[in-house]
Design an enzyme around this catalytic site. Structure first.
Site, short mmCIF file in Angstrom:
data_model
loop_
_atom_site.label_atom_id
_atom_site.label_comp_id
_atom_site.label_asym_id
_atom_site.label_seq_id
_atom_site.Cartn_x
_atom_site.Cartn_y
_atom_site.Cartn_z
N ALA A 98 -12.63 62.91 47.46
CA ALA A 98 -12.31 63.66 48.67
C ALA A 98 -10.84 64.01 48.65
O ALA A 98 -10.01 63.23 48.19
CB ALA A 98 -12.63 62.83 49.92
N CYS A 99 -10.53 65.21 49.11
CA CYS A 99 -9.15 65.65 49.27
C CYS A 99 -8.41 65.61 47.93
O CYS A 99 -8.93 66.05 46.91
CB CYS A 99 -8.49 64.79 50.34
SG CYS A 99 -6.99 65.49 51.08
N THR A 100 -7.20 65.06 47.90
CA THR A 100 -6.42 65.00 46.67
C THR A 100 -6.86 63.88 45.73
O THR A 100 -6.30 63.72 44.64
CB THR A 100 -4.93 64.85 46.97
OG1 THR A 100 -4.74 63.74 47.86
CG2 THR A 100 -4.38 66.10 47.62
N GLY A 101 -7.87 63.12 46.13
CA GLY A 101 -8.45 62.15 45.20
C GLY A 101 -8.96 62.84 43.95
O GLY A 101 -9.09 62.22 42.89
N GLY A 148 -13.30 68.96 49.86
CA GLY A 148 -12.00 69.45 50.32
C GLY A 148 -11.26 68.39 51.12
O GLY A 148 -11.47 67.19 50.92
#
Length: 221
Positions: A98-101, A148
Site C-alpha cells: 500500500a502507498c509507498t510500500g 495507491g
C-alpha cells in the site's frame, strides 16, 4: 493462511491498519505483524504498534503485505528489511503493498517489468525499479497487488479477499465493517481535486518528500 505485515519505523499506520482489519476476517487467516527485531514500531501518528514477533520468528507468508510511509526512505536502505521481504516473496502466493510500500518491493527486486501503483505524489519514481505505473487505486499483475495512497489499502484488501475466497465473502466482510465510503467532500484524488489544492499540497509537503524519496532510491543502486 499466514498473512504477514512488515512494519518499520515511521510507517503510515492506516496503510497497515486498514488492510489488516479486513484481511484478518478472511476465513482461515492467521495474521503475523512483524518488525525487524520484534520491538514496537513508531507510526506517523504519534503512537507505536507492538508487532507479534521479529523476522526470525515469522513463518512463511501466504500473503505478504508491505505498508508505506515516510519511513520507507530508511527501510529501502536497510538490507535486513529488504532481504526479509525478498525471501518471503519467494514463497508467497500474493505479494502486496500500500502507498509507498511499493518502493520496498522495488528495492527487493519485485517490480521489474511489472505494472504497479503507489501514492499519487510518487508514481514518477516507479520506473526507477523497472515498473510501469498504472493510474488506478489498485493494480494487479500476476500475484503482485499494489495499492495507491493510504485508504486504497482497504480496496486492495477487498479485491484480494474476493480473489481468494470469492466475491460473496468479500461483500460480507465489507458489510460487516460498513465500508461504504461517502466522504463529506469531493477531492480525494487528483482527478477530483481543485488545482489550487493540489498545488498547495505539493508545495507544502510532497515536492520535498518526493525529492527525498528519489535520493533515497537512487542511493541503493
Amino acid at each position: 493462511m499466514n498473512i504477514v505485515f512488515v512494519l518499520f519505523e515511521n510507517v503510515t499506520q492506516l496503510d497497515f491498519t486498514g488492510p489488516v482489519q479486513f484481511l484478518s476476517r478472511l476465513p482461515g487467516a492467521k495474521v503475523h505483524v512483524v518488525s525487524k527485531d520484534g520491538a514496537a514500531v513508531k507510526t506517523d501518528c504519534g503512537f507505536s504498534i507492538l508487532p507479534r514477533s521479529g523476522f526470525a520468528q515469522c513463518p512463511q507468508a501466504d500473503v505478504l503485505c508491505v505498508p508505506g510511509g515516510h519511513g520507507v526512505r530508511d527501510a529501502i536502505a536497510d538490507q535486513v528489511i529488504v532481504d526479509f521481504v525478498r525471501q518471503q516473496a519467494n514463497g508467497a502466493g500474493y505479494i502486496t503493498s500500500a502507498c509507498t510500500g511499493t518502493f520496498i518491493l522495488g528495492a527487493a527486486g519485485l517490480l521489474q517489468g511489472k505494472k504497479a501503483t503507489c501514492h499519487w505524489a510518487y508514481p514518477h519514481l516507479l520506473p526507477l525499479f523497472g515498473a510501469m505505473h498504472q493510474p488506478t487505486r489498485v493494480v494487479r499483475d500476476g500475484n503482485l497487488i499494489t495499492a495507491g495512497g493510504v485508504t486504497s489499502g482497504i480496496d486492495f484488501a477487498l479485491e484480494l479477499i474476493a480473489a481468494i475466497s470469492g466475491e460473496d465473502v468479500a461483500r460480507t466482510i465489507q458489510l460487516a465493517l460498513e465500508y461504504d465510503p461517502a466522504p463529506p467532500f469531493g477531492g480525494g484524488s487528483l482527478a477530483h481535486s481543485k488545482e489550487e489544492t493540489v498545488r498547495r499540497l505539493r508545495a507544502d509537503v510532497y515536492d520535498q518528500a518526493a525529492a527525498e524519496m528519489e535520493i533515497a532510491i537512487k542511493a541503493i543502486f
